[in-house]
Design a protein around this motif. Structure first.
Motif, PDB file in Angstrom:
ATOM      1  N   LEU A 130       0.834  -1.201   0.000  1.00  0.00           N
ATOM      2  CA  LEU A 130       0.000   0.000   0.000  1.00  0.00           C
ATOM      3  C   LEU A 130       0.871   1.255   0.000  1.00  0.00           C
ATOM      4  O   LEU A 130       0.617   2.201  -0.751  1.00  0.00           O
ATOM      5  N   SER A 131       1.902   1.261   0.838  1.00  0.00           N
ATOM      6  CA  SER A 131       2.812   2.418   0.892  1.00  0.00           C
ATOM      7  C   SER A 131       3.498   2.642  -0.444  1.00  0.00           C
ATOM      8  O   SER A 131       3.606   3.774  -0.925  1.00  0.00           O
ATOM      9  N   ARG A 132       3.964   1.557  -1.064  1.00  0.00           N
ATOM     10  CA  ARG A 132       4.652   1.675  -2.343  1.00  0.00           C
ATOM     11  C   ARG A 132       3.711   2.182  -3.440  1.00  0.00           C
ATOM     12  O   ARG A 132       4.155   2.777  -4.424  1.00  0.00           O
ATOM     13  N   ALA A 133       2.405   1.933  -3.257  1.00  0.00           N
ATOM     14  CA  ALA A 133       1.419   2.401  -4.229  1.00  0.00           C
ATOM     15  C   ALA A 133       0.931   3.816  -3.932  1.00  0.00           C
ATOM     16  O   ALA A 133       0.052   4.331  -4.642  1.00  0.00           O
ATOM     17  N   GLY A 134       1.476   4.450  -2.884  1.00  0.00           N
ATOM     18  CA  GLY A 134       1.126   5.836  -2.593  1.00  0.00           C
ATOM     19  C   GLY A 134       0.055   6.026  -1.538  1.00  0.00           C
ATOM     20  O   GLY A 134      -0.370   7.161  -1.286  1.00  0.00           O
ATOM     21  N   TRP A 135      -0.380   4.944  -0.884  1.00  0.00           N
ATOM     22  CA  TRP A 135      -1.381   5.047   0.173  1.00  0.00           C
ATOM     23  C   TRP A 135      -0.692   5.136   1.534  1.00  0.00           C
ATOM     24  O   TRP A 135       0.471   4.792   1.677  1.00  0.00           O
ATOM     25  N   LEU A 136      -1.457   5.556   2.543  1.00  0.00           N
ATOM     26  CA  LEU A 136      -0.954   5.627   3.907  1.00  0.00           C
ATOM     27  C   LEU A 136      -1.546   4.516   4.757  1.00  0.00           C
ATOM     28  O   LEU A 136      -2.684   4.078   4.530  1.00  0.00           O
ATOM     29  N   ASN A 137      -0.774   4.062   5.744  1.00  0.00           N
ATOM     30  CA  ASN A 137      -1.271   3.187   6.808  1.00  0.00           C
ATOM     31  C   ASN A 137      -1.339   4.047   8.065  1.00  0.00           C
ATOM     32  O   ASN A 137      -0.306   4.541   8.531  1.00  0.00           O
ATOM     33  N   VAL A 138      -2.532   4.256   8.600  1.00  0.00           N
ATOM     34  CA  VAL A 138      -2.722   5.228   9.679  1.00  0.00           C
ATOM     35  C   VAL A 138      -3.162   4.523  10.961  1.00  0.00           C
ATOM     36  O   VAL A 138      -4.160   3.789  10.979  1.00  0.00           O
ATOM     37  N   PHE A 139      -2.415   4.769  12.026  1.00  0.00           N
ATOM     38  CA  PHE A 139      -2.722   4.240  13.353  1.00  0.00           C
ATOM     39  C   PHE A 139      -3.702   5.183  14.038  1.00  0.00           C
ATOM     40  O   PHE A 139      -3.481   6.388  14.100  1.00  0.00           O
ATOM     41  N   VAL A 140      -4.812   4.624  14.567  1.00  0.00           N
ATOM     42  CA  VAL A 140      -5.877   5.436  15.170  1.00  0.00           C
ATOM     43  C   VAL A 140      -6.116   4.947  16.603  1.00  0.00           C
ATOM     44  O   VAL A 140      -6.999   4.111  16.851  1.00  0.00           O
ATOM     45  N   PRO A 141      -5.349   5.437  17.580  1.00  0.00           N
ATOM     46  CA  PRO A 141      -5.474   4.908  18.943  1.00  0.00           C
ATOM     47  C   PRO A 141      -6.753   5.289  19.664  1.00  0.00           C
ATOM     48  O   PRO A 141      -7.046   4.729  20.727  1.00  0.00           O
ATOM     49  N   SER A 142      -7.526   6.220  19.109  1.00  0.00           N
ATOM     50  CA  SER A 142      -8.825   6.542  19.724  1.00  0.00           C
ATOM     51  C   SER A 142      -9.825   5.418  19.519  1.00  0.00           C
ATOM     52  O   SER A 142     -10.848   5.360  20.203  1.00  0.00           O
ATOM     53  N   ALA A 143      -9.551   4.521  18.584  1.00  0.00           N
ATOM     54  CA  ALA A 143     -10.348   3.311  18.394  1.00  0.00           C
ATOM     55  C   ALA A 143      -9.623   2.172  19.094  1.00  0.00           C
ATOM     56  O   ALA A 143      -8.411   2.016  18.956  1.00  0.00           O
ATOM     57  N   VAL A 144     -10.347   1.363  19.848  1.00  0.00           N
ATOM     58  CA  VAL A 144      -9.720   0.305  20.653  1.00  0.00           C
ATOM     59  C   VAL A 144     -10.420  -1.026  20.407  1.00  0.00           C
ATOM     60  O   VAL A 144     -11.651  -1.099  20.365  1.00  0.00           O
ATOM     61  N   ALA A 145      -9.614  -2.071  20.242  1.00  0.00           N
ATOM     62  CA  ALA A 145     -10.141  -3.423  20.111  1.00  0.00           C
ATOM     63  C   ALA A 145      -9.252  -4.372  20.909  1.00  0.00           C
ATOM     64  O   ALA A 145      -8.049  -4.128  21.059  1.00  0.00           O
ATOM     65  N   MET A 146      -9.834  -5.444  21.423  1.00  0.00           N
ATOM     66  CA  MET A 146      -9.076  -6.432  22.176  1.00  0.00           C
ATOM     67  C   MET A 146      -8.908  -7.685  21.326  1.00  0.00           C
ATOM     68  O   MET A 146      -9.860  -8.152  20.704  1.00  0.00           O
ATOM     69  N   HIS A 147      -7.679  -8.205  21.294  1.00  0.00           N
ATOM     70  CA  HIS A 147      -7.381  -9.393  20.499  1.00  0.00           C
ATOM     71  C   HIS A 147      -7.037 -10.544  21.434  1.00  0.00           C
ATOM     72  O   HIS A 147      -6.076 -10.463  22.199  1.00  0.00           O
ATOM     73  N   ALA A 148      -7.803 -11.624  21.321  1.00  0.00           N
ATOM     74  CA  ALA A 148      -7.544 -12.788  22.172  1.00  0.00           C
ATOM     75  C   ALA A 148      -6.291 -13.538  21.762  1.00  0.00           C
ATOM     76  O   ALA A 148      -5.779 -14.371  22.497  1.00  0.00           O
ATOM     77  N   LYS A 149      -5.799 -13.287  20.558  1.00  0.00           N
ATOM     78  CA  LYS A 149      -4.504 -13.760  20.074  1.00  0.00           C
ATOM     79  C   LYS A 149      -4.449 -15.241  19.719  1.00  0.00           C
ATOM     80  O   LYS A 149      -4.204 -16.098  20.536  1.00  0.00           O
ATOM     81  N   SER A 150      -4.690 -15.494  18.480  1.00  0.00           N
ATOM     82  CA  SER A 150      -4.285 -16.702  17.779  1.00  0.00           C
ATOM     83  C   SER A 150      -4.583 -18.011  18.472  1.00  0.00           C
ATOM     84  O   SER A 150      -3.699 -18.734  18.893  1.00  0.00           O
ATOM     85  N   HIS A 151      -5.879 -18.347  18.612  1.00  0.00           N
ATOM     86  CA  HIS A 151      -6.230 -19.652  19.152  1.00  0.00           C
ATOM     87  C   HIS A 151      -5.778 -20.784  18.244  1.00  0.00           C
ATOM     88  O   HIS A 151      -5.496 -21.884  18.695  1.00  0.00           O
ATOM     89  N   SER A 152      -5.686 -20.522  16.924  1.00  0.00           N
ATOM     90  CA  SER A 152      -5.223 -21.555  16.003  1.00  0.00           C
ATOM     91  C   SER A 152      -3.767 -21.912  16.246  1.00  0.00           C
ATOM     92  O   SER A 152      -3.367 -23.069  16.099  1.00  0.00           O
TER      93      SER A 152
END
Length: 314
Positions: free
Chosen positions: A224-246
Motif C-alpha cells: 500500500l505504501s509503495r502504491a502511494g497510500w498511507l497506513n494510519v494508526f488510530v489509537p482513539s479506536a480500541v479493540a481487544m485481540h484474544a490472540k491466535s487460538h489456532s
C-alpha cells in the motif's frame, strides 16, 4: 445466508447494502465468533454487512451466526486457504457500493464506538489505504500493532533473536513500542483488525495469498505504501485481540507458516543472483529457529496437558 464456492466463478455479492462491511475468516473459531459479533453491534451506529469467510470449520459456529442474523453472509471458501486467501474471498463477496471494509480476526472484541472512530479517521485521511485501532491483549496490555516495515537487517535480527532476546535492538526498532500513542502514519498495521479503503485494497490486488498465515499484513502495508497510500494508526479506536487460538492448537503448522512467511517477505524484496547467498543464509537460520520454536511449543503443550490431567485426577 450461505454462499457455496463455485469453480472458476466469482463470489456472489452479499445482499445487504451498507456503508461499511466487516469481513472475518473463521476456522473453528467457536465462542470467539459469538463475542466478535456481539461486540460489533456496539462498535458503530452505521448499518453493517458481515461476511464470514469460512476456511473449513467443524464447530457449526459460522452456520449458526448466519442463521441467526440476516446481515451476516457465510462464504464457504472450499478449504483452508489461509488468512489472506480466505480474506480475499470474503472481500470479493462484499457489495460493490461499499467503500470501506473491515478486515478482522474472529477473536477480536470491539470497544463501543471503535468502528465509528476508524470511519471518522478515514475521512480525515483521504489517502489512508488502511487504518488500524489500538489493540490490547486480554490482560489490558497494549499490543504493538503499528510498526515499521522490517528491512533485511532488522527483519532478520528480529526473526532470529526475537524469541530468545526480546530487547535486542532489531526487535525494538521493528516493534516500535516506544512511539507515542497518537494518530499518525506508520509502516504497517496488524491485520488482526483493519479498516481498508476498498479502492486502495483493490489497487494492490488485496492480500498476497502465497502467505498462508503471518506477514500477510506486513506485506499488504508495504505494498500500500509503495502504491502511494498511507497506513494510519488510530489509537482513539480500541479493540481487544484474544490472540491466535489456532496457533496454540496447531503449533507445528503455525510456527512453520510463520517462518516461511518471514522468509518470503524478505526474499520477494531481495531477488536476483547477488542476493542468493543472503537468501540461503536466511532460509537456513529460519529453519533452525522454527525447529527450536516447535520443540518448545510442544513441550509447553505437553506440560499443560499433564497439569490438566493432574487437576482432573484430584
Amino acid at each position: 445466508m450461505t454462499i457455496e464456492p463455485e469453480h472458476d466463478a466469482p463470489e456472489q455479492a452479499a445482499p445487504v447494502s451498507s456503508p461499511v462491511a466487516v469481513v472475518t475468516v473463521t476456522y473453528s473459531s467457536g465462542e470467539y465468533l459469538h463475542s466478535f459479533l456481539r461486540t460489533l453491534k456496539t462498535a458503530t451506529t452505521a448499518p453493517v454487512q458481515v461476511i464470514i469467510a469460512d476456511n473449513g470449520s467443524d464447530d457449526g459456529a459460522p452456520e449458526a451466526a448466519a442463521a441467526a442474523d440476516p446481515t451476516v453472509t457465510l462464504v464457504d471458501t472450499g478449504g483452508n486457504l489461509g488468512y489472506g486467501g480466505g480474506m480475499n474471498r470474503g472481500v470479493a463477496a462484499v457489495g460493490p457500493d461499499v467503500e470501506f471494509i473491515v478486515i478482522a480476526n474472529p477473536d477480536i472484541e470491539w470497544s463501543p464506538g471503535s468502528l465509528d472512530e476508524l470511519l471518522a479517521a478515514a475521512r480525515r485521511w483521504p489517502r489512508a489505504g488502511a487504518l488500524g485501532p489500538l489493540i490490547t491483549e486480554p490482560d489490558g496490555t497494549v499490543y504493538p500493532s503499528a510498526r515499521r516495515v522490517p528491512d533485511l537487517i532488522s527483519g532478520t535480527g528480529h526473526a532470529l533473536l526475537g524469541a530468545v532476546w526480546k530487547n535486542n535492538p532489531w526487535t525494538v526498532r521493528y516493534r516500535n513500542e516506544d512511539a507515542e500513542l497518537v494518530e499518525r502514519p506508520v509502516g504497517w498495521l496488524s491485520g488482526s483488525c483493519l479498516l481498508v479503503r476498498r479502492a486502495a485494497f483493490e489497487s494492490v490486488d488485496g492480500f498476497d495469498s502465497r502467505y498462508f498465515m503471518f506477514m500477510e499484513d506486513v506485506d499488504l502495508g508495504d505494498r500500500l505504501s509503495r502504491a502511494g497510500w498511507l497506513n494510519v494508526f488510530v489509537p482513539s479506536a480500541v479493540a481487544m485481540h484474544a490472540k491466535s487460538h489456532s496457533v496454540s492448537r496447531h503449533p507445528e503448522r503455525m510456527i512453520t507458516a510463520h517462518h516461511d512467511s518471514a522468509y518470503r517477505f524478505q526474499a520477494d524484496r531481495h531477488p536476483g543472483a547477488r542476493w542468493a547467498p543472503v537468501r540461503a543464509g536466511l532460509r537456513v537460520g529460519l529453519a533452525v529457529r522454527a525447529r527450536l520454536a516447535i520443540a518448545a511449543a510442544l513441550r509447553e503443550r505437553a506440560a499443560a496437558e499433564k497439569t490438566a490431567r493432574t487437576e482432573e485426577e484430584r
